[in-house]
Design a protein around this motif. Structure first.
Motif, PDB file in Angstrom:
ATOM      1  N   ALA A  34      37.562  29.951  56.142  1.00 12.71           N
ATOM      2  CA  ALA A  34      37.737  31.212  55.427  1.00 12.71           C
ATOM      3  C   ALA A  34      38.579  31.024  54.166  1.00 12.71           C
ATOM      4  N   TYR A  35      39.680  30.281  54.293  1.00 13.95           N
ATOM      5  CA  TYR A  35      40.520  30.014  53.124  1.00 13.95           C
ATOM      6  C   TYR A  35      39.741  29.222  52.071  1.00 13.95           C
ATOM      7  N   TYR A  36      38.899  28.310  52.510  1.00 11.14           N
ATOM      8  CA  TYR A  36      38.111  27.499  51.591  1.00 11.14           C
ATOM      9  C   TYR A  36      37.119  28.366  50.813  1.00 11.14           C
ATOM     10  N   ILE A  37      36.442  29.272  51.509  1.00 12.11           N
ATOM     11  CA  ILE A  37      35.501  30.174  50.841  1.00 12.11           C
ATOM     12  C   ILE A  37      36.229  31.061  49.837  1.00 12.11           C
ATOM     13  N   ASP A  38      37.396  31.572  50.193  1.00 11.53           N
ATOM     14  CA  ASP A  38      38.159  32.425  49.285  1.00 11.53           C
ATOM     15  C   ASP A  38      38.573  31.679  48.019  1.00 11.53           C
ATOM     16  N   ARG A  39      38.879  30.399  48.166  1.00 10.77           N
ATOM     17  CA  ARG A  39      39.210  29.607  46.974  1.00 10.77           C
ATOM     18  C   ARG A  39      37.979  29.414  46.090  1.00 10.77           C
ATOM     19  N   LEU A  40      36.828  29.178  46.717  1.00 10.03           N
ATOM     20  CA  LEU A  40      35.603  28.978  45.948  1.00 10.03           C
ATOM     21  C   LEU A  40      35.183  30.248  45.200  1.00 10.03           C
ATOM     22  N   THR A  41      35.379  31.402  45.827  1.00  4.81           N
ATOM     23  CA  THR A  41      34.924  32.669  45.236  1.00  4.81           C
ATOM     24  C   THR A  41      35.985  33.359  44.400  1.00  4.81           C
ATOM     25  N   GLY A  42      37.209  32.854  44.435  1.00  2.44           N
ATOM     26  CA  GLY A  42      38.291  33.504  43.697  1.00  2.44           C
ATOM     27  C   GLY A  42      38.917  34.664  44.446  1.00  2.44           C
ATOM     28  N   SER A  43      38.545  34.866  45.704  1.00  2.00           N
ATOM     29  CA  SER A  43      39.097  35.982  46.480  1.00  2.00           C
ATOM     30  C   SER A  43      40.565  35.777  46.816  1.00  2.00           C
ATOM     31  N   ASP A  44      41.033  34.520  46.789  1.00  4.87           N
ATOM     32  CA  ASP A  44      42.458  34.291  47.029  1.00  4.87           C
ATOM     33  C   ASP A  44      43.297  34.880  45.905  1.00  4.87           C
ATOM     34  N   LEU A  45      42.785  34.831  44.675  1.00  2.49           N
ATOM     35  CA  LEU A  45      43.482  35.472  43.549  1.00  2.49           C
ATOM     36  C   LEU A  45      43.462  36.987  43.697  1.00  2.49           C
ATOM     37  N   TRP A  46      42.338  37.518  44.183  1.00  2.00           N
ATOM     38  CA  TRP A  46      42.243  38.963  44.429  1.00  2.00           C
ATOM     39  C   TRP A  46      43.283  39.408  45.442  1.00  2.00           C
ATOM     40  N   ARG A  47      43.519  38.615  46.459  1.00  2.00           N
ATOM     41  CA  ARG A  47      44.493  38.973  47.487  1.00  2.00           C
ATOM     42  C   ARG A  47      45.910  39.068  46.917  1.00  2.00           C
ATOM     43  N   HIS A  48      46.259  38.158  46.025  1.00  2.00           N
ATOM     44  CA  HIS A  48      47.619  38.124  45.489  1.00  2.00           C
ATOM     45  C   HIS A  48      47.827  39.107  44.336  1.00  2.00           C
ATOM     46  N   ASN A  49      46.760  39.670  43.812  1.00  2.00           N
ATOM     47  CA  ASN A  49      46.885  40.730  42.806  1.00  2.00           C
ATOM     48  C   ASN A  49      46.913  42.062  43.548  1.00  2.00           C
ATOM     49  N   PHE A  50      48.103  42.665  43.656  1.00  2.00           N
ATOM     50  CA  PHE A  50      48.244  43.813  44.558  1.00  2.00           C
ATOM     51  C   PHE A  50      47.624  45.094  44.023  1.00  2.00           C
ATOM     52  N   THR A  51      47.207  45.132  42.754  1.00  2.00           N
ATOM     53  CA  THR A  51      46.631  46.354  42.203  1.00  2.00           C
ATOM     54  C   THR A  51      45.210  46.563  42.727  1.00  2.00           C
ATOM     55  N   SER A  52      44.865  47.812  43.015  1.00  2.00           N
ATOM     56  CA  SER A  52      43.521  48.177  43.473  1.00  2.00           C
ATOM     57  C   SER A  52      43.425  49.696  43.527  1.00  2.00           C
ATOM     58  N   THR A  53      42.240  50.196  43.277  1.00  2.00           N
ATOM     59  CA  THR A  53      42.008  51.634  43.392  1.00  2.00           C
ATOM     60  C   THR A  53      41.725  52.040  44.830  1.00  2.00           C
ATOM     61  N   LYS A  54      41.633  51.065  45.741  1.00  5.75           N
ATOM     62  CA  LYS A  54      41.269  51.347  47.128  1.00  5.75           C
ATOM     63  C   LYS A  54      42.454  51.809  47.972  1.00  5.75           C
ATOM     64  N   TYR A  55      43.690  51.638  47.469  1.00  9.51           N
ATOM     65  CA  TYR A  55      44.868  52.115  48.199  1.00  9.51           C
ATOM     66  C   TYR A  55      45.979  52.408  47.200  1.00  9.51           C
ATOM     67  N   ASP A  56      47.023  53.087  47.648  1.00  9.22           N
ATOM     68  CA  ASP A  56      48.137  53.467  46.780  1.00  9.22           C
ATOM     69  C   ASP A  56      49.134  52.317  46.745  1.00  9.22           C
ATOM     70  N   TYR A  57      48.855  51.341  45.893  1.00  4.76           N
ATOM     71  CA  TYR A  57      49.691  50.136  45.872  1.00  4.76           C
ATOM     72  C   TYR A  57      51.099  50.420  45.378  1.00  4.76           C
ATOM     73  N   ARG A  58      51.261  51.424  44.522  1.00  3.79           N
ATOM     74  CA  ARG A  58      52.599  51.763  44.038  1.00  3.79           C
ATOM     75  C   ARG A  58      53.462  52.290  45.182  1.00  3.79           C
ATOM     76  N   LEU A  59      52.883  53.171  45.995  1.00  4.32           N
ATOM     77  CA  LEU A  59      53.619  53.720  47.139  1.00  4.32           C
ATOM     78  C   LEU A  59      54.000  52.616  48.112  1.00  4.32           C
ATOM     79  N   ILE A  60      53.068  51.713  48.398  1.00  2.00           N
ATOM     80  CA  ILE A  60      53.335  50.631  49.355  1.00  2.00           C
ATOM     81  C   ILE A  60      54.412  49.696  48.815  1.00  2.00           C
ATOM     82  N   ALA A  61      54.335  49.365  47.539  1.00  2.00           N
ATOM     83  CA  ALA A  61      55.334  48.472  46.941  1.00  2.00           C
ATOM     84  C   ALA A  61      56.726  49.108  46.974  1.00  2.00           C
ATOM     85  N   GLU A  62      56.798  50.393  46.675  1.00  2.00           N
ATOM     86  CA  GLU A  62      58.089  51.097  46.700  1.00  2.00           C
ATOM     87  C   GLU A  62      58.640  51.178  48.120  1.00  2.00           C
TER      88      GLU A  62
END
Length: 505
Positions: A34-62
Motif C-alpha cells: 500500500a505504501y509503495y502504491i501511494d508513492r507511485l501515485t503521489g498519494s503519500d504527498l496528498w496525505r501530508h497536505n492537510f488541506t481538503s474540501t472534504k473536511y474542516d481541516y482548520r477546525l481539526i488543526a485548531e
C-alpha cells in the motif's frame, strides 16, 4: 493497436503493484504494498497536505493544537471543556467522510490520524494521572466521565450477514478486527453469520485469540462422517444447490455447536460481556425478530441459530429452546404454536417493512454499523465510497451501470417468480442497516470467478478453510484506516470505563 495498449498496461508499475496487493498473505505484506502504491501515485504527498474540501481541516488543526497545549500544561479544566464541546462526535469536523479514505491505500490525511492519536493520549492522561483539587479527583468522578462520554459517542455493531457458501470469510473479518483491537462488543448475525457471531460471543478474549489462531487444526479433528455431513458427491451437490451450504460450512457449524453447547444468551453475556444478536424471521408475530440477552435471556443460542437459518434447511423441526428454573432444556411455548421460521430470502420476499437491526440500534445505542457481506458476487452491486478509485473513470462508471442494470433485472425476475431458487439464495438477502455512514465489507469478485469450485471439493477442507479466512482478511485490510478513525476513541473509552468499573468494585 489494442495489443500495444494492453502490453503497456501490463507493464505499468502501478497496475502490477495493485495486482500484487491482491495476493498479499499478511496485513504487514499488504501494508508494504500500500505504501509503495501511494508513492507511485503521489498519494503519500496528498496525505501530508492537510488541506481538503472534504473536511474542516482548520477546525481539526485548531482542536489538535488546543488538546496538545492543555495536556502539556496539565490544564484539566481546558481538556474537559474541549471534550465536552464536540470532542465526542464520531464525525467531528467531517473526519469520517468516506471520500477521505479512497485516495490513498495506506491511510487518510495525517492531520486526522494525529488528531485521533492525540485524543487517545488525552483520555489516557485523564485516566492515569492522580488529579487533586479537581472534579476528576476521585475514581467515581472519572467513572462518571467515561460513562457519559461513551453514551455521547455511541456504539458500533458488527453485522455478519448470511453468506452460506462463503460464510467462513466472516472469520477472516473477525480475526483482523480482533488482532487490530477493532472488534466491537455488539455483534449481530443471521444464518451462517449467526454461527460465527455465536462463536465469538461465547468465548472470552483469551479463548477467542487461541481459537482464531488454531481453528484450522481444530476443525481437522471434527468427525466428518456425522449426520450433518455426507462425503458422497451427490449429497454435496444437494447441499450446495438445494440448501446453499458447502461441506466446509457444515463442519464449521458442528465445531461451533460442540463449543457453545447449551449456553444461553444471558450466560454468554455474563461470561464474555459481548452482546450477541441473532436475527430470525418467525411467522408468529409474538416471537421477537432479534434475540439477545435482553429480549430472550434464557433461550439456548444454538436453537436460535437453527431458527435463523430457517425451517426446512438443516431441519424440518425447528423451534426455540430455553433453560427453565431447574436448568432443564425445554421448548419455548407460545400461544400460537403453528409457526415456522423463514429463511432470510423468504422473509425478504414477504417484504418486511424495516430492517431488524433497527431494534439493535434502539436497545444498545448503536450509531455505527460494520456490515460484513460474505458474498463476492455482490461486489459489483455494492455502492462503497471507501473503495479505492482505480482505472479509467468512464470505465468505472460503465461497470457501475452494468451492476445497477443486473441488480434491476434480478429484482424483476424475482418479482414475477422466474428466478431460480439457487440464484435467489445467492442474490437476495435480508435488509441490512441503511445508514449512509455504514461500512460494508465484501470480498473481491475475483474470489467467485477463480475459486468457486472449492465449495464442491470435499477432499480439500483443511486447505479451503484457511483460504476462505484469508479472503475475509483481505476484504477488510483496505478499510482499516476508516474503521480506526471511527472506532478508536469509542473502544478506548470502553476499555477505560470497564477498567475503572472493576476498580470501583
Amino acid at each position: 493497436m489494442m495489443k500495444v495498449v494492453q502490453l503497456w498496461r501490463r507493464k505499468n508499475p502501478i497496475n502490477v503493484a495493485k495486482q500484487n496487493l491482491l495476493k498479499a498473505e499478511t496485513y504487514e505484506e499488504w501494508q508494504v504494498g500500500a505504501y509503495y502504491i501511494d508513492r507511485l501515485t503521489g498519494s503519500d504527498l496528498w496525505r501530508h497536505n492537510f488541506t481538503s474540501t472534504k473536511y474542516d481541516y482548520r477546525l481539526i488543526a485548531e482542536r489538535l493544537k488546543a488538546l496538545q497545549e492543555a495536556r502539556d500544561n496539565n490544564d484539566i479544566s481546558q481538556l474537559l471543556k474541549l471534550f465536552r464541546t464536540g470532542g465526542f462526535l464520531r464525525n467531528f469536523g467531517g473526519i469520517s467522510n468516506p471520500e477521505l479514505f479512497n485516495r490513498a491505500y495506506a491511510g487518510t490525511k495525517t492531520l486526522i490520524e494525529d488528531y485521533i492519536t492525540e485524543v487517545l493520549h488525552c483520555l489516557h492522561y485523564l485516566d492515569e494521572n492522580d488529579i487533586t483539587q479537581h472534579e476528576m479527583s476521585s475514581n467515581q468522578m472519572k467513572l462518571d466521565f467515561f460513562h457519559d462520554a461513551r453514551q455521547s459517542f455511541g456504539s458500533t455493531a458488527l453485522v455478519l450477514q448470511g453468506g452460506s457458501l462463503f460464510g467462513l470469510c466472516h472469520l477472516g473479518v473477525v480475526k483482523t478486527l480482533y488482532f487490530k483491537g477493532l472488534l466491537p462488543r455488539i455483534i449481530s448475525g443471521s444464518a451462517v453469520g449467526a454461527v460465527v457471531a455465536s462463536l465469538i460471543c461465547s468465548l472470552t478474549n483469551d479463548e477467542l485469540a487461541t481459537t482464531l489462531l488454531t481453528i484450522t487444526e481444530n476443525l481437522g479433528n471434527i468427525d466428518r462422517l456425522n449426520h450433518d455431513v455426507d462425503e458422497r458427491y451427490g449429497s454435496v451437490i444437494e447441499n450446495v444447490i438445494t440448501k446453499g451450504y458447502s461441506q466446509d460450512i457444515l463442519i464449521f457449524m458442528k465445531y461451533v455447536k460442540d463449543i457453545i453447547g447449551e449456553l444461553t444468551f444471558e450466560e454468554a453475556y455474563i461470561k464474555t460481556e459481548k452482546i450477541l444478536n441473532i436475527i430470525i424471521h418467525p411467522t408468529n408475530k409474538n416471537i421477537p425478530s432479534v434475540l439477545n440477552y435482553v429480549t430472550a435471556p434464557n433461550t439456548v443460542i444454538w436453537s436460535a441459530v437453527y431458527a435463523s437459518i430457517g425451517t426446512g434447511v438443516l431441519s424440518d423441526n425447528v423451534q426455540l429452546y430455553e433453560k427453565n428454573m431447574n436448568n432443564e432444556i425445554v421448548p419455548r411455548i407460545y400461544t400460537d404454536n403453528n409457526y415456522v421460521f423463514l429463511t432470510p430470502q423468504k422473509a425478504n420476499e414477504r417484504g418486511n417493512p424495516e430492517s431488524p437491526y433497527t431494534r439493535v440500534t434502539e436497545l444498545f445505542n448503536v450509531n455505527n454499523f460494520i456490515v460484513s457481506l460474505a458474498r463476492p458476487y455482490l461486489a459489483p452491486l455494492i455502492v462503497n465510497d471507501i473503495k479505492h478509485k482505480s482505472g479509467w473513470k468512464p470505465k468505472r462508471l460503465f461497470m457501475r451501470l452494468i451492476g445497477l442494470e443486473l441488480q434491476h433485472r434480478v429484482e424483476l425476475m424475482d418479482r414475477v417468480g422466474i428466478l431460480f431458487n439457487f440464484v435467489k439464495r445467492m442474490a437476495v438477502d435480508e435488509k441490512t442497516p441503511k445508514n449512509s455512514s455504514d461500512i460494508t465489507i465484501v470480498p473481491e469478485i475475483r474470489t467467485l470467478m477463480k475459486d468457486f469450485g472449492r465449495v464442491f471439493d470435499v477432499h480439500r477442507t483443511l486447505e479451503n478453510i484457511p483460504y476462505w479466512i484469508l479472503v475475509g482478511e483481505r476484504s477488510l485490510w483496505p478499510v482499516l484506516p476508516i474503521l480506526w478513525t471511527r472506532c478508536a476513541v469509542e473502544f478506548t473509552l470502553d476499555d477505560l470505563y470497564n477498567r475503572r468499573r472493576r476498580r470501583h468494585k
